[in-house]
Scaffold this active site. Structure first.
Site, PDB file in Angstrom:
ATOM      1  CB  SER A 160      -3.048 -10.816   0.981  1.00 26.53           C
ATOM      2  OG  SER A 160      -4.031 -10.493   0.018  1.00 26.53           O
ATOM      3  CD  GLU A 161      -1.671 -11.672  -2.879  1.00 25.37           C
ATOM      4  OE1 GLU A 161      -1.224 -12.825  -2.815  1.00 25.37           O
ATOM      5  OE2 GLU A 161      -2.823 -11.361  -2.530  1.00 25.37           O
ATOM      6  CB  ALA A 162       0.302  -3.956  -3.493  1.00 25.83           C
TER       7      ALA A 162
END
Length: 291
Positions: free
Chosen positions: A46-48
């Site tokens: 979902s995020e980095a």
């Protein structure tokens, strides 16, 4: 390309693989925005995040490090679980805060203060960019999209602190967990749904863990409507709304991710004018990444 230090961190949990995973590149120097976005899309998370030295203005204001936060397809000005996970990774890699007891993170939204809360980290909820009740046409649309009656939504508000969340409250956690949203209707909205374990406005403890709320978060993903396992930005905004409206006590624990087989725990505490949002983090992958 070169090898860069890397961690994959599970956030809002003390047990690996039960929270929300985050990819953290501990040295994002010399990477372009396009490279950061491409890597984020490749991780399928979902995020980095990519850690950098603070800007001159950020350093002058007390920032310890700067973070750029990406989700598939776009960069985010702020997000909660990437804030906690990035700080955890930075400290674990030897980062030394300039101020005792606090870490100051610079991100596109501005400066975010973090503190240790026992074996957890907590961030100070950033101010809401938009608040107040939703338009009635939005509420009606959300009800249709959640496949519930309009009367099932007992309260609602804008919960925008960077991500464009709309928050709605249902009468019970059971209703929240039973939701089967219609992606064709909700595909263009970021929706946060919260339901108390107990009656509206009367927060009852969970039989085992003292959990006050069950939270779910739906948003447009690469392949249609997606659900987030545990969402710090949404919980921060929900806390400001619910505590300010006397729909929640000044301190509570929210559960999120149950419907996805996760066990996220979000710890909320109001301290004077600030609301702190915290949770555990655990490193699941530690090494290097070629970027």
């Amino acid at each position: 390309m070169r090898q860069r230090p890397f961690k994959q961190v599970d956030v809002f949990t003390q047990q690996p693989y039960l929270g929300n995973p985050l990819a953290v590149v501990l040295d994002g120097s010399d990477l372009s925005t396009a490279q950061m976005q491409h890597f984020t899309n490749w991780t399928n998370l979902s995020e980095a995040t990519f850690l950098l030295p603070p800007t001159d203005a950020g350093r002058a204001a007390g920032a310890d490090y700067r973070v750029r936060i990406f989700c598939p397809g776009r960069e985010l000005p702020f997000a909660g679980h990437p804030t906690l996970g990035s700080c955890h990774a930075w400290l674990e890699a030897g980062g030394q805060p300039r101020s005792d007891g606090q870490v100051v993170q610079e991100c596109a939204l501005g400066l975010i203060t973090l503190r240790r809360d026992g074996d957890r980290l907590a961030f100070a909820a950033p101010p809401l960019l938009k608040s107040g009740p939703l338009a009635e046409e939005d509420v009606a649309l959300i009800a249709r999209g959640l496949r519930i009656e309009r009367s099932d939504i007992v309260a609602h508000a804008w919960c925008d602190n960077g991500p464009n969340w709309r928050g709605v409250m249902l009468a019970s956690a059971e209703q929240v967990l039973a939701l089967q949203p219609d992606s064709a209707i909700l595909g263009q909205l970021d929706i946060g749904v919260v339901g108390p374990h107990g009656k509206v406005g009367v927060i009852g403890a969970h039989a085992d863990e003292g959990i006050a709320f069950e939270v779910r978060a739906f948003f447009p993903g690469n392949n249609g409507l997606a659900e987030d396992p545990v969402t710090g930005s949404l919980n921060a905004a929900l806390a400001q709304w619910l505590i300010g409206a006397h729909l929640a006590p000044p301190s509570y624990v929210a559960s999120q991710g149950t419907a996805m087989g996760r066990a996220g725990r979000v710890h909320v505490h109001q301290d004077g004018e600030r609301i702190w949002v915290g949770g555990g983090s655990v490193t699941c992958v530690n090494g290097e990444v070629l970027l």
